[in-house]
Motif scaffolding. Sequence first.
Motif, PDB file in Angstrom:
ATOM      1  N   ILE A   1       0.869  -1.180   0.000  1.00  0.00           N
ATOM      2  CA  ILE A   1       0.000   0.000   0.000  1.00  0.00           C
ATOM      3  C   ILE A   1       0.907   1.232   0.000  1.00  0.00           C
ATOM      4  O   ILE A   1       1.822   1.334   0.829  1.00  0.00           O
ATOM      5  N   PRO A   2       0.707   2.184  -0.909  1.00  0.00           N
ATOM      6  CA  PRO A   2       1.584   3.370  -0.953  1.00  0.00           C
ATOM      7  C   PRO A   2       1.582   4.135   0.371  1.00  0.00           C
ATOM      8  O   PRO A   2       0.525   4.442   0.929  1.00  0.00           O
ATOM      9  N   PHE A   3       2.778   4.434   0.852  1.00  0.00           N
ATOM     10  CA  PHE A   3       2.950   5.181   2.106  1.00  0.00           C
ATOM     11  C   PHE A   3       4.307   5.867   2.038  1.00  0.00           C
ATOM     12  O   PHE A   3       5.256   5.311   1.492  1.00  0.00           O
ATOM     13  N   PRO A   4       4.419   7.079   2.560  1.00  0.00           N
ATOM     14  CA  PRO A   4       5.722   7.758   2.504  1.00  0.00           C
ATOM     15  C   PRO A   4       6.762   7.087   3.399  1.00  0.00           C
ATOM     16  O   PRO A   4       6.419   6.378   4.345  1.00  0.00           O
ATOM     17  N   THR A   5       8.026   7.324   3.080  1.00  0.00           N
ATOM     18  CA  THR A   5       9.111   6.841   3.936  1.00  0.00           C
ATOM     19  C   THR A   5       9.071   7.599   5.258  1.00  0.00           C
ATOM     20  O   THR A   5       8.905   8.823   5.278  1.00  0.00           O
TER      21      THR A   5
ATOM     22  N   PHE B   1       5.965  13.544   6.438  1.00  0.00           N
ATOM     23  CA  PHE B   1       6.515  12.470   5.614  1.00  0.00           C
ATOM     24  C   PHE B   1       5.803  12.535   4.262  1.00  0.00           C
ATOM     25  O   PHE B   1       4.573  12.391   4.194  1.00  0.00           O
ATOM     26  N   LYS B   2       6.588  12.759   3.173  1.00  0.00           N
ATOM     27  CA  LYS B   2       5.911  13.035   1.901  1.00  0.00           C
ATOM     28  C   LYS B   2       6.771  12.724   0.673  1.00  0.00           C
ATOM     29  O   LYS B   2       6.678  13.405  -0.337  1.00  0.00           O
ATOM     30  N   ASP B   3       7.593  11.699   0.722  1.00  0.00           N
ATOM     31  CA  ASP B   3       8.467  11.437  -0.419  1.00  0.00           C
ATOM     32  C   ASP B   3       7.834  10.549  -1.491  1.00  0.00           C
ATOM     33  O   ASP B   3       8.429  10.331  -2.537  1.00  0.00           O
ATOM     34  N   ASN B   4       6.614  10.024  -1.234  1.00  0.00           N
ATOM     35  CA  ASN B   4       5.975   9.117  -2.182  1.00  0.00           C
ATOM     36  C   ASN B   4       4.822   9.826  -2.900  1.00  0.00           C
ATOM     37  O   ASN B   4       3.798  10.120  -2.285  1.00  0.00           O
ATOM     38  N   PRO B   5       4.966  10.116  -4.201  1.00  0.00           N
ATOM     39  CA  PRO B   5       3.917  10.857  -4.917  1.00  0.00           C
ATOM     40  C   PRO B   5       2.609  10.078  -5.047  1.00  0.00           C
ATOM     41  O   PRO B   5       1.559  10.675  -5.331  1.00  0.00           O
ATOM     42  N   ASN B   6       2.654   8.769  -4.837  1.00  0.00           N
ATOM     43  CA  ASN B   6       1.440   7.943  -4.934  1.00  0.00           C
ATOM     44  C   ASN B   6       0.744   7.749  -3.595  1.00  0.00           C
ATOM     45  O   ASN B   6      -0.288   7.079  -3.516  1.00  0.00           O
ATOM     46  N   ALA B   7       1.308   8.330  -2.538  1.00  0.00           N
ATOM     47  CA  ALA B   7       0.758   8.147  -1.186  1.00  0.00           C
ATOM     48  C   ALA B   7       0.321   9.484  -0.621  1.00  0.00           C
ATOM     49  O   ALA B   7       0.784  10.543  -1.059  1.00  0.00           O
ATOM     50  N   PRO B   8      -0.570   9.457   0.364  1.00  0.00           N
ATOM     51  CA  PRO B   8      -0.925  10.721   1.027  1.00  0.00           C
ATOM     52  C   PRO B   8       0.284  11.309   1.752  1.00  0.00           C
ATOM     53  O   PRO B   8       1.190  10.581   2.163  1.00  0.00           O
TER      54      PRO B   8
END
Length: 422
Positions: free
Chosen positions: A328-332, A348-355
């Motif tokens: 499931i997409p989640f930031p690091t 935490f926001k390094d994943n463009p596909n995750a909130p």
Amino acid sequence: NNGPNSEVRIGHSLNEDESQHVAKRRATVPQCLQEHNISCSDEVPNIAVLGSGGGERAMIGLLGSLSQLSEEKLLDCIMYLCGVSGSTWCMASVYKEPDWSNQMETVKQNIIKRLDQGKVTYYEQYKKLKKMCEKDNFSVTDIWASFIVSNAVKEIDEHVLTEQRGQHNNNPYPIYTVIDKKSKYDTLYSWFEITPHECGYSLTGAFVDTKCLGSRFVKGAKTEEHPESDMLYLQVNVIAKCMKKVYEWDWGTHYNFLYKMTVDEVHPSILKSKTRQYEDAGLLVNSPYFSVLRKERNVDLIISLDFSEGDPFETVDKAAQMCKDLQIPFPTVEHPGNIKEPEDFYVFKDNPNAPVVIHMPLFNAVNCKGEVKKWGKKYKTVYLVYREEMISDLLEKAGLNIKNTKEKLLKEIEEVIQRKKN
């Protein structure tokens, strides 16, 4: 084979009532943000507030946070309000009042007065227990509801969740989260959400009308109707992380609405079981991440208000690891610094596909000024009754976290809107 009269919904889409609520809510968010000179038209951010567990500390902490969000004119941009354990005690209290977010100060004062001066007599508790004993799926949850939770929240709330339908058009949409005890270590099947309209397995996609939770089902068809569980009972389903020694007991026993169905997406062991037990989600992850990580909810920004005891990063660390396991997409999640004196705001926001995930520990270096350990000792999870002074101090600490980070919150909201545009 599933029965021809199946009332169980297998699928991941949102139910129609929630979709309509969210659509109406989406119209108020731009107006709220406009007050902060933030413009958005088609790129309305979908923001969820999560309240962790933590007994009375979480109940009062969430109340103080919601009150300050209202004070800062930010409450109207929140789409979802989700809780586990003690945070659901606060949710149950505020959602008793139709459109509570428009009269937050009055609602808060009424709750404070009840917690400080209210009293449930032994006679009322025994009377409630006697009524619960008449059920054929009586469990230890009923005992805890009658005595422990009623004593903590200072009332016996016999309202049912479905009464809230249509009463909260101007409020965030509420999601109460528990876990399926027998599936606790199979994360895909463990998360169970309860809303005013529908309840079921968040990640699996198996749902039933909330008014049917507690009725008997065979092959998806209702065979025996039972009364809907009241709010006192639902609040006890989400209690007692501190009571690990007794979870071998039967907790939160409900008839299984998936009994004898044929569903490829659901583990066969669940389908064969006549009953399921739902318990405190804090025993797995002490924050309701997985209800808002349903991709159909399209959440852009998660504001995690963490009222946990001990490690201030345990909830977000666990959520990140479980998301990794479940793809499931989640930031690091990286949080350098002093774990004993955490900051009040992490992003935490390094994943463009995750909130984007904002994590806010209740007691921190900013609002406690070097006394995090002292505050933690004063407000232990096992303390279920707070004095007036303790309530007042805790409300202030929770409120400060919102007040002190308002500009950072608005900056992250602006960035989310820009990300949606791109």
